[in-house]
Write a protein that holds these residues in place. Structure first.
Motif, PDB file in Angstrom:
ATOM      1  N   UNK A 126      -6.291  26.439 -11.445  1.00 24.28           N
ATOM      2  CA  UNK A 126      -6.905  27.742 -11.624  1.00 24.28           C
ATOM      3  C   UNK A 126      -8.186  27.662 -12.435  1.00 24.28           C
ATOM      4  N   UNK A 127      -8.919  28.761 -12.526  1.00 19.78           N
ATOM      5  CA  UNK A 127     -10.137  28.776 -13.338  1.00 19.78           C
ATOM      6  C   UNK A 127      -9.831  28.623 -14.825  1.00 19.78           C
ATOM      7  N   UNK A 128     -10.852  28.268 -15.582  1.00 15.72           N
ATOM      8  CA  UNK A 128     -10.650  27.980 -17.000  1.00 15.72           C
ATOM      9  C   UNK A 128     -10.214  29.199 -17.810  1.00 15.72           C
ATOM     10  N   UNK A 129     -10.593  30.380 -17.369  1.00 15.48           N
ATOM     11  CA  UNK A 129     -10.227  31.582 -18.117  1.00 15.48           C
ATOM     12  C   UNK A 129      -9.055  32.328 -17.483  1.00 15.48           C
ATOM     13  N   UNK A 130      -8.275  31.641 -16.661  1.00 14.81           N
ATOM     14  CA  UNK A 130      -7.174  32.315 -15.962  1.00 14.81           C
ATOM     15  C   UNK A 130      -6.050  32.736 -16.903  1.00 14.81           C
ATOM     16  N   UNK A 131      -5.932  32.095 -18.064  1.00 15.41           N
ATOM     17  CA  UNK A 131      -4.847  32.408 -19.000  1.00 15.41           C
ATOM     18  C   UNK A 131      -5.340  33.149 -20.234  1.00 15.41           C
ATOM     19  N   UNK A 132      -6.536  33.685 -20.160  1.00 18.45           N
ATOM     20  CA  UNK A 132      -7.099  34.374 -21.319  1.00 18.45           C
ATOM     21  C   UNK A 132      -6.295  35.617 -21.673  1.00 18.45           C
ATOM     22  N   UNK A 133      -5.799  36.300 -20.669  1.00 16.68           N
ATOM     23  CA  UNK A 133      -5.084  37.549 -20.937  1.00 16.68           C
ATOM     24  C   UNK A 133      -3.739  37.306 -21.614  1.00 16.68           C
ATOM     25  N   UNK A 134      -3.106  36.169 -21.323  1.00 15.18           N
ATOM     26  CA  UNK A 134      -1.766  35.901 -21.869  1.00 15.18           C
ATOM     27  C   UNK A 134      -1.816  35.022 -23.114  1.00 15.18           C
ATOM     28  N   UNK A 135      -2.553  33.920 -23.035  1.00 14.61           N
ATOM     29  CA  UNK A 135      -2.583  32.981 -24.157  1.00 14.61           C
ATOM     30  C   UNK A 135      -3.707  33.303 -25.129  1.00 14.61           C
ATOM     31  N   UNK A 136      -4.669  34.131 -24.729  1.00 21.12           N
ATOM     32  CA  UNK A 136      -5.803  34.505 -25.569  1.00 21.12           C
ATOM     33  C   UNK A 136      -6.669  33.295 -25.896  1.00 21.12           C
ATOM     34  N   UNK A 137      -7.033  32.557 -24.880  1.00 19.31           N
ATOM     35  CA  UNK A 137      -7.908  31.403 -25.039  1.00 19.31           C
ATOM     36  C   UNK A 137      -9.097  31.578 -24.112  1.00 19.31           C
ATOM     37  N   UNK A 138     -10.303  31.475 -24.675  1.00 19.68           N
ATOM     38  CA  UNK A 138     -11.504  31.680 -23.906  1.00 19.68           C
ATOM     39  C   UNK A 138     -11.805  30.538 -22.960  1.00 19.68           C
ATOM     40  N   UNK A 139     -12.805  30.744 -22.110  1.00 19.78           N
ATOM     41  CA  UNK A 139     -13.137  29.746 -21.097  1.00 19.78           C
ATOM     42  C   UNK A 139     -13.617  28.447 -21.721  1.00 19.78           C
ATOM     43  N   UNK A 140     -14.539  28.526 -22.680  1.00 14.29           N
ATOM     44  CA  UNK A 140     -15.070  27.308 -23.297  1.00 14.29           C
ATOM     45  C   UNK A 140     -13.997  26.560 -24.078  1.00 14.29           C
TER      46      UNK A 140
END
Length: 277
Positions: free
Chosen positions: A120-134
């Motif tokens: 998946x894309x790098x920011x695919x888990x931002x909503x759940x794990x709260x980790x940004x793309x970079x």
């Protein structure tokens, strides 16, 4: 166009001399202030949710769902986490200058493994794990680099003579005397394949794929991997380009006699499906 503009400025008496004209031409315009968007992510809450869902004693999701989503057992995940924390401080949970805790090793590993397993894309888990793309990109690279450092000598190697003998003994006990391993090819879809290369990487699934040839043991130790052949090849042509038979050519395989259908053989073999001769 520029000459017409200069003439108009002279006529309007906005330029008094050539020096003023050059200054107006080379001087930059007004600098627009740039503002960086700061997204406040509640990393602490995301860590607690992740632990409650998968790592707490009475977690929400059982072991078989952990295996399906992380592609490994929970015990193995925690073992890798401890090894990474002891090797690299990046996987240790530290606080910033405001004494606020950052992302935990569990969050960084979960993001990296999900990206590695599902593509998946790098920011695919931002909503759940709260980790940004970079940050997810850095965690992904750190996980791969430290995995090579930690486990290269133990797992990312070819079997020694003792390993080969042990593998043949285990396979003989399972009804396959003389078998050295199970050989097969896997076709990985390459979604980002350039259009100019798509023709040579087009596989039987009508999509661009890259072929991985692997040999696995009974305990899922993948001790041979040949990766990168285009999807237009089949398993036979991949086998011809592979270096899997180099030990056989050099005579480095163990001489262990075994009997199959009343005949005695001295050279180990690979278990494969019907496409191989």
């Amino acid at each position: 166009m520029i000459q017409m503009k200069i003439c108009m400025l002279f006529e309007q008496q906005e330029i008094q001399n050539p020096t003023q004209m050059l200054t107006m031409m080379v001087s930059p315009g007004p600098v627009q202030p740039r503002t960086r968007i700061n997204i406040h992510r509640n990393c602490e809450m995301a860590h607690n949710d992740l632990v409650r869902d998968y790592f707490a004693p009475n977690c929400t999701y059982p072991s078989h769902m952990f295996w399906r989503r992380f592609c490994m057992r929970r015990e193995l995940f925690l073992r890798i986490k401890d090894d990474l924390g002891a090797t690299d401080t990046y996987f240790q949970r530290l606080s910033d200058c405001t004494r606020r805790l950052g992302l935990s090793a569990i969050q960084k590993m979960t993001a990296a493994l999900r990206i590695l397993a599902y593509g998946g894309p790098m920011d695919s888990l931002d909503e759940y794990i709260k980790i940004g793309e970079s940050t997810a990109k850095v965690a992904f690279n750190k996980l791969c680099e430290n995995t090579l450092v930690l486990y290269k000598d133990q797992y990312l190697r070819t079997p020694t003579m003792n390993d080969t003998m042990h593998l043949m003994e285990e396979n003989a006990a399972r009804g396959f005397p003389g078998m050295i391993g199970s050989l097969d090819c896997m076709h990985w879809e390459w979604r980002g394949c350039p259009s100019a290369w798509k023709g040579q990487y087009l596989g039987h699934t009508r999509s661009a794929v890259i072929i991985l040839e692997a040999v696995a043991s009974y305990d899922l130790w993948i001790w041979h991997a040949f990766f990168g052949m285009a999807g237009s090849h089949n398993d036979i042509t991949v086998l011809r380009h592979s270096h899997i038979f180099n030990d056989f050519i050099r005579g480095c395989t163990p001489n262990v006699p075994f009997i199959v259908n009343g005949s005695v053989y001295h050279t180990p073999y690979y278990l494969a499906n019907g496409i191989y001769p």
